[in-house]
Design a protein around this motif. Structure first.
Motif, PDB file in Angstrom:
ATOM      1  N   LEU A  56       4.286   9.540   1.711  1.00 40.38           N
ATOM      2  CA  LEU A  56       3.038   9.183   0.797  1.00 40.38           C
ATOM      3  C   LEU A  56       1.715  10.201   1.536  1.00 40.38           C
ATOM      4  O   LEU A  56       1.079  10.698   0.465  1.00 40.38           O
ATOM      5  CB  LEU A  56       2.421   7.661   0.726  1.00 40.38           C
ATOM      6  CG  LEU A  56       3.167   6.977  -0.430  1.00 40.38           C
ATOM      7  CD1 LEU A  56       2.480   5.478  -0.379  1.00 40.38           C
ATOM      8  CD2 LEU A  56       2.527   7.563  -1.743  1.00 40.38           C
ATOM      9  N   GLU A  57       1.626  10.016   2.792  1.00 43.17           N
ATOM     10  CA  GLU A  57       0.458  10.874   3.215  1.00 43.17           C
ATOM     11  C   GLU A  57       0.576  12.027   3.063  1.00 43.17           C
ATOM     12  O   GLU A  57      -0.421  12.985   3.370  1.00 43.17           O
ATOM     13  CB  GLU A  57       0.372  10.116   4.674  1.00 43.17           C
ATOM     14  CG  GLU A  57      -0.274   8.907   4.384  1.00 43.17           C
ATOM     15  CD  GLU A  57      -0.035   7.981   5.894  1.00 43.17           C
ATOM     16  OE1 GLU A  57      -0.038   8.667   6.859  1.00 43.17           O
ATOM     17  OE2 GLU A  57      -0.321   6.906   5.665  1.00 43.17           O
ATOM     18  N   PHE A 103      11.234   1.265   4.625  1.00 41.75           N
ATOM     19  CA  PHE A 103      10.265   1.248   3.681  1.00 41.75           C
ATOM     20  C   PHE A 103       9.035   1.433   4.463  1.00 41.75           C
ATOM     21  O   PHE A 103       8.170   2.276   3.743  1.00 41.75           O
ATOM     22  CB  PHE A 103      10.020  -0.321   2.909  1.00 41.75           C
ATOM     23  CG  PHE A 103      11.150  -0.786   2.296  1.00 41.75           C
ATOM     24  CD1 PHE A 103      11.715   0.149   1.143  1.00 41.75           C
ATOM     25  CD2 PHE A 103      11.882  -1.914   2.462  1.00 41.75           C
ATOM     26  CE1 PHE A 103      12.656  -0.460   0.448  1.00 41.75           C
ATOM     27  CE2 PHE A 103      12.930  -2.442   1.681  1.00 41.75           C
ATOM     28  CZ  PHE A 103      13.055  -1.650   0.528  1.00 41.75           C
ATOM     29  N   LYS A 104       8.882   1.081   5.544  1.00 39.93           N
ATOM     30  CA  LYS A 104       7.527   1.802   6.465  1.00 39.93           C
ATOM     31  C   LYS A 104       7.637   3.025   6.607  1.00 39.93           C
ATOM     32  O   LYS A 104       6.642   3.756   6.220  1.00 39.93           O
ATOM     33  CB  LYS A 104       7.707   0.916   7.862  1.00 39.93           C
ATOM     34  CG  LYS A 104       7.319  -0.443   7.825  1.00 39.93           C
ATOM     35  CD  LYS A 104       7.178  -0.861   9.283  1.00 39.93           C
ATOM     36  CE  LYS A 104       6.899  -2.328   9.434  1.00 39.93           C
ATOM     37  NZ  LYS A 104       7.078  -2.928  10.757  1.00 39.93           N
ATOM     38  N   SER A 138       8.934   5.299   4.497  1.00 39.01           N
ATOM     39  CA  SER A 138       8.678   5.766   3.285  1.00 39.01           C
ATOM     40  C   SER A 138       7.140   5.812   2.955  1.00 39.01           C
ATOM     41  O   SER A 138       6.442   6.882   2.240  1.00 39.01           O
ATOM     42  CB  SER A 138       9.265   5.138   1.848  1.00 39.01           C
ATOM     43  OG  SER A 138       8.796   3.966   1.717  1.00 39.01           O
ATOM     44  N   VAL A 139       6.364   4.759   3.341  1.00 36.57           N
ATOM     45  CA  VAL A 139       4.909   4.847   3.152  1.00 36.57           C
ATOM     46  C   VAL A 139       4.432   5.602   3.946  1.00 36.57           C
ATOM     47  O   VAL A 139       3.473   6.348   3.602  1.00 36.57           O
ATOM     48  CB  VAL A 139       4.472   3.288   3.276  1.00 36.57           C
ATOM     49  CG1 VAL A 139       2.892   3.286   3.362  1.00 36.57           C
ATOM     50  CG2 VAL A 139       5.098   2.421   2.342  1.00 36.57           C
ATOM     51  N   ARG A 140       4.765   5.661   5.319  1.00 40.60           N
ATOM     52  CA  ARG A 140       3.824   6.450   6.277  1.00 40.60           C
ATOM     53  C   ARG A 140       4.023   8.085   6.160  1.00 40.60           C
ATOM     54  O   ARG A 140       2.930   8.647   6.320  1.00 40.60           O
ATOM     55  CB  ARG A 140       4.279   5.935   7.829  1.00 40.60           C
ATOM     56  CG  ARG A 140       3.772   4.658   8.025  1.00 40.60           C
ATOM     57  CD  ARG A 140       4.444   4.246   9.393  1.00 40.60           C
ATOM     58  NE  ARG A 140       3.977   2.735   9.593  1.00 40.60           N
ATOM     59  CZ  ARG A 140       4.468   2.086  10.593  1.00 40.60           C
ATOM     60  NH1 ARG A 140       5.672   2.493  11.531  1.00 40.60           N
ATOM     61  NH2 ARG A 140       4.056   0.819  10.822  1.00 40.60           N
ATOM     62  N   ARG A 199      13.621  -2.821   6.338  1.00 33.11           N
ATOM     63  CA  ARG A 199      12.224  -2.852   6.386  1.00 33.11           C
ATOM     64  C   ARG A 199      11.584  -1.518   7.151  1.00 33.11           C
ATOM     65  O   ARG A 199      10.659  -1.243   6.714  1.00 33.11           O
ATOM     66  CB  ARG A 199      11.826  -4.079   7.441  1.00 33.11           C
ATOM     67  CG  ARG A 199      10.520  -4.874   7.293  1.00 33.11           C
ATOM     68  CD  ARG A 199      10.443  -5.900   8.328  1.00 33.11           C
ATOM     69  NE  ARG A 199      11.043  -7.130   7.559  1.00 33.11           N
ATOM     70  CZ  ARG A 199      10.291  -8.370   7.990  1.00 33.11           C
ATOM     71  NH1 ARG A 199       9.619  -8.359   9.018  1.00 33.11           N
ATOM     72  NH2 ARG A 199      10.883  -9.398   7.328  1.00 33.11           N
ATOM     73  N   ARG A 227      17.742  -7.710  -2.648  1.00 30.23           N
ATOM     74  CA  ARG A 227      16.655  -6.876  -2.116  1.00 30.23           C
ATOM     75  C   ARG A 227      17.189  -5.524  -2.204  1.00 30.23           C
ATOM     76  O   ARG A 227      18.451  -5.353  -2.298  1.00 30.23           O
ATOM     77  CB  ARG A 227      16.433  -7.344  -0.605  1.00 30.23           C
ATOM     78  CG  ARG A 227      15.458  -6.248   0.078  1.00 30.23           C
ATOM     79  CD  ARG A 227      15.790  -6.387   1.657  1.00 30.23           C
ATOM     80  NE  ARG A 227      16.090  -7.766   2.085  1.00 30.23           N
ATOM     81  CZ  ARG A 227      17.332  -8.141   3.029  1.00 30.23           C
ATOM     82  NH1 ARG A 227      18.096  -6.839   3.290  1.00 30.23           N
ATOM     83  NH2 ARG A 227      17.415  -9.150   3.375  1.00 30.23           N
ATOM     84  N   PRO A 228      16.217  -4.569  -2.542  1.00 26.74           N
ATOM     85  CA  PRO A 228      16.869  -3.034  -2.667  1.00 26.74           C
ATOM     86  C   PRO A 228      17.682  -2.762  -1.293  1.00 26.74           C
ATOM     87  O   PRO A 228      17.194  -3.029  -0.099  1.00 26.74           O
ATOM     88  CB  PRO A 228      15.676  -2.201  -2.503  1.00 26.74           C
ATOM     89  CG  PRO A 228      14.421  -3.003  -2.570  1.00 26.74           C
ATOM     90  CD  PRO A 228      14.809  -4.527  -2.848  1.00 26.74           C
TER      91      PRO A 228
END
Lengths: 178, 93
Positions: free
Chosen positions: B90-91, B82-83, B85-87, B79, B67-68
């Motif tokens: 990206l936004e 990654f959450k 980085s998305v929240r 985990r 896994r990275p």
């Protein structure tokens, strides 16, 4: 954000963690069908637990269970390749992915093995007649066992004799020193 | 006399009685401590406790989870990363 068809998510767990994927179909309360597609983001078309996905704010317009080529086109229309920092794969990579190579080879091999197995079964029938002979062998083993017992008895007799000899040798030495 | 490298008291020793009725000291190999998560300091799963020279002999897939951040962060901390980085990242775009 909800996990509806066409929602772009990031995988959180497993070897594909940190990569983007699209939801194709809801299979269950807990599971969802996803695809990268594999050429674009290295996420295979597979079943995935809902807890292993983190939804983003982006969506793509696709039908349920759309093919990988259709999903690729939808990415470009929405202009997500630049937003997500994805590279568009070359035409050679796309052609190789479309070819079903391995399926043909797998079908040929098991057929040859089945023919060999049938031939092996015929000689096995005479073997069943020989088996009773093999059962007699354990009887011969039982005869050997008493011979082992005899050897052990011989060894036990020798040991006490040696000890007595040693004791006798040691005693005179001590007397000489004194 | 044993090897000079074995003379430290940090090497674990064990007394063994041989068939010839002698007492012999057996020296155990030193094991490194368990690998720990860089964020929460918990011991990591899937990372074997062997010397680095033994680690080289293993296939790469047995040295750490595939896994990275595998082998550096535990699955829970990765985990959360990654959450985030998305929240967050990206936004803003």
């Amino acid at each position: 954000m909800t996990l509806e068809i066409g929602r772009i998510c990031m995988k959180i767990a497993g070897r594909e963690a940190g990569k983007y994927c699209v939801i194709l179909k809801k299979m269950d309360d807990n599971f969802v069908l996803i695809t990268g597609p594999n050429i674009l983001t290295q996420v295979k078309r597979r079943r995935c637990n809902v807890e292993h996905l983190e939804p983003t704010s982006f969506t793509v317009k696709i039908d349920a269970e759309a093919s990988d080529a259709v999903v690729m086109g939808a990415y470009e229309k929405a202009g997500l390749l630049t937003k997500l920092g994805l590279r568009k794969p070359g035409p050679e990579v796309v052609k190789e992915a479309e070819k079903p190579k391995k399926e043909v080879k797998k079908e040929e091999k098991p057929k040859e093995e089945k023919v060999e197995k049938k031939e092996e079964k015929k000689p096995e029938a005479p073997k069943s007649e020989e088996k009773p002979k093999e059962e007699k062998k354990p009887m011969s083993l039982k005869i050997k066992i008493p011979s082992f017992r005899k050897k052990k008895e011989v060894k036990e007799e020798k040991k006490p004799e040696k000890k007595e000899e040693k004791k006798e040798k040691k005693k005179p030495e001590k007397k000489k020193k004194k | 006399m044993v090897k000079p490298m074995l003379r430290t008291r940090s090497v674990k020793r064990k007394l063994v009685r041989t068939p010839g009725n002698r007492l012999v000291t057996h020296y155990k190999e030193e094991k490194p401590g368990a690998a720990k998560c860089a964020i929460c300091k918990k011991p990591l799963h899937g990372v074997p406790r062997v010397i680095t020279s033994e680690m080289r002999k293993l296939p790469k897939s047995q040295r750490r989870p595939e896994r990275p951040y595998g082998g550096h962060l535990c699955s829970q901390c990765a985990r959360n990363l990654f959450k985030k980085s998305v929240r967050e990242i990206l936004e803003k775009k």
